[in-house]
Design an enzyme around this catalytic site. Structure first.
Site, PDB file in Angstrom:
ATOM      1  CE1 TYR A  44      42.204  31.189  48.489  1.00 11.72           C
ATOM      2  CE2 TYR A  44      43.634  33.054  48.947  1.00 11.72           C
ATOM      3  CZ  TYR A  44      43.475  31.713  48.674  1.00 11.72           C
ATOM      4  OH  TYR A  44      44.576  30.900  48.593  1.00 11.72           O
ATOM      5  CB  CYS A  76      45.096  37.733  46.584  1.00  8.74           C
ATOM      6  SG  CYS A  76      43.462  37.299  47.228  1.00  8.74           S
ATOM      7  CB  CYS A 189      38.891  42.649  44.195  1.00 11.68           C
ATOM      8  SG  CYS A 189      39.045  40.927  43.650  1.00 11.68           S
ATOM      9  CG  HIS A 191      39.722  38.302  40.437  1.00  6.95           C
ATOM     10  ND1 HIS A 191      40.367  37.899  41.583  1.00  6.95           N
ATOM     11  CD2 HIS A 191      39.564  37.179  39.679  1.00  6.95           C
ATOM     12  CE1 HIS A 191      40.576  36.592  41.528  1.00  6.95           C
ATOM     13  NE2 HIS A 191      40.104  36.133  40.393  1.00  6.95           N
TER      14      HIS A 191
END
Length: 271
Positions: A44, A76, A189, A191
Site C-alpha cells: 500500500y 495498517c 508502519c 510491519h
C-alpha cells in the site's frame, strides 16, 4: 451477560498487523481472532490515496461478508491514514479501530522535543500524520522517513533472516533519525513492529522506540466492553484463530510461516 461469539478481525496489506493481533490476544485471550492479509493489493505504501481507498474498502467488505466480525482493526497505518473514513462509512454500525503512529506517547517521552516517525512513503507524506503531530506534539520537531524497503524486507525476507541481517535492515532508518537528533522513534508502519527489538538494539541508548500496539489493544478492549482487568469467560481460543489472504492462488511459504509463528491456521482466500 451473553458473550458475543463472533470473531475480532484484523486487516493489513500484508503481515504487518500480526503483532497487533498478538497484543490483543494477550489482553483478551478468550476472543476468537481472524486475520486478513491483502496479498493481492500489497504494497500500500507506494500507492495513491485513491488506490489505497479502493483496495482497503474492498478487502474489508469481503472480510465482513465472509466472517461477520464484531469489530475490525485496520492494522495498517497507511490504510488508516488514507482510508479509515471511507472504511467506516461503508460499514455503519460496525466497530472499526484504526492504527495511527504513537505520537502522543512519543511526545510524553521526548526530552529533546524531537520525534522521529519511520513509516511507508505514503504514510510519511500524508497530511494525517502532520495533523496528528500538530494535535499531540505541537512543541516537537517531527522527522519523517518513508522506508518502503523495510516493508519489503519484513514481508519477504524476515523469517529467513539472521539477527545480523535484521539489524542491518533497520540501520539506515535508525541512523538517519539519530543524525537528525531525535530521541524517540515511532514505528509508524505496522510491519516494523516485527523488528522492534532490532530497532532498540541499533538505537541503543540514543533513542526510545515506541509503537501503538498496546494502545490499540486497550482501545479494542474498551470497545468490546472489557474493564481494566476483566477477561471473558472461557479458555484461550488461539486454536480457533485463522488467517485469510486475498487472491486465489495457494498461500506462499512466507504466509504459512507467519501464520505458524503467530498461531494461526491458514483458512483460504477471500476476494
Amino acid at each position: 451477560m451473553h458473550h458475543d461469539e463472533r470473531p475480532v478481525a484484523f486487516f493489513d496489506s500484508g503481515v504487518g498487523g500480526l503483532p497487533y493481533l498478538a497484543a490483543a490476544r494477550r489482553r483478551m485471550p478468550a476472543e476468537r481472532y481472524v486475520y486478513l492479509a491483502d496479498r493481492a493489493g500489497f504494497p500500500y505504501g507506494t500507492k495513491t490515496k485513491e488506490q489505497v481507498v479502493a483496495l482497503a474498502t474492498g478487502a474489508v467488505a469481503a472480510l465482513v461478508a465472509r466472517i461477520d466480525p464484531k469489530a475490525v482493526v485496520v492494522a495498517c497505518n497507511t490504510a488508516t491514514e488514507l482510508a479509515i473514513d471511507e472504511i467506516r462509512a461503508a460499514n455503519p454500525g460496525l466497530a472499526i479501530v484504526g492504527t495511527v503512529p504513537a505520537i502522543k506517547p512519543a511526545a510524553a517521552l521526548s526530552s529533546k522535543r524531537r520525534i522521529g516517525v519511520v513509516a511507508t512513503q505514503a504514510a510519511a507524506s500524508a497530511a494525517y500524520l502532520t495533523n496528528l503531530a500538530g494535535a499531540w506534539a505541537a512543541d516537537c520537531a517531527l522527522v519523517k522517513i518513508g522506508d518502503g524497503a523495510l516493508v519489503d524486507f519484513v514481508e519477504h525476507s524476515y523469517l529467513a533472516a539472521t539477527p545480523e541481517q535484521r539489524q542491518e535492515a533497520v540501520r539506515p532508518s535508525v541512523s538517519a533519525m539519530l543524525e537528525q537528533g531525535v530521541d524517540v522513534i515511532v514505528l509508524g508502519c505496522t510491519h516494523f513492529l516485527h523488528l522492534a527489538n532490532e530497532f532498540r538494539e541499533v538505537a541503543g541508548d540514543s533513542a526510545i522506540i515506541v509503537d501503538s500496539s498496546d494502545g490499540i489493544a486497550s482501545r479494542l478492549a474498551t470497545i468490546l466492553g472489557y474493564t481494566e482487568n476483566s477477561t471473558t469467560p472461557g479458555s484461550n481460543r488461539a486454536d480457533k484463530d485463522c488467517m485469510y489472504l486475498t487472491g486465489q492462488r495457494e498461500p506462499e511459504p512466507v504466509y504459512r510461516g507467519f501464520a505458524s509463528l503467530f498461531g494461526l491456521t491458514m483458512a483460504g482466500s477471500i476476494a
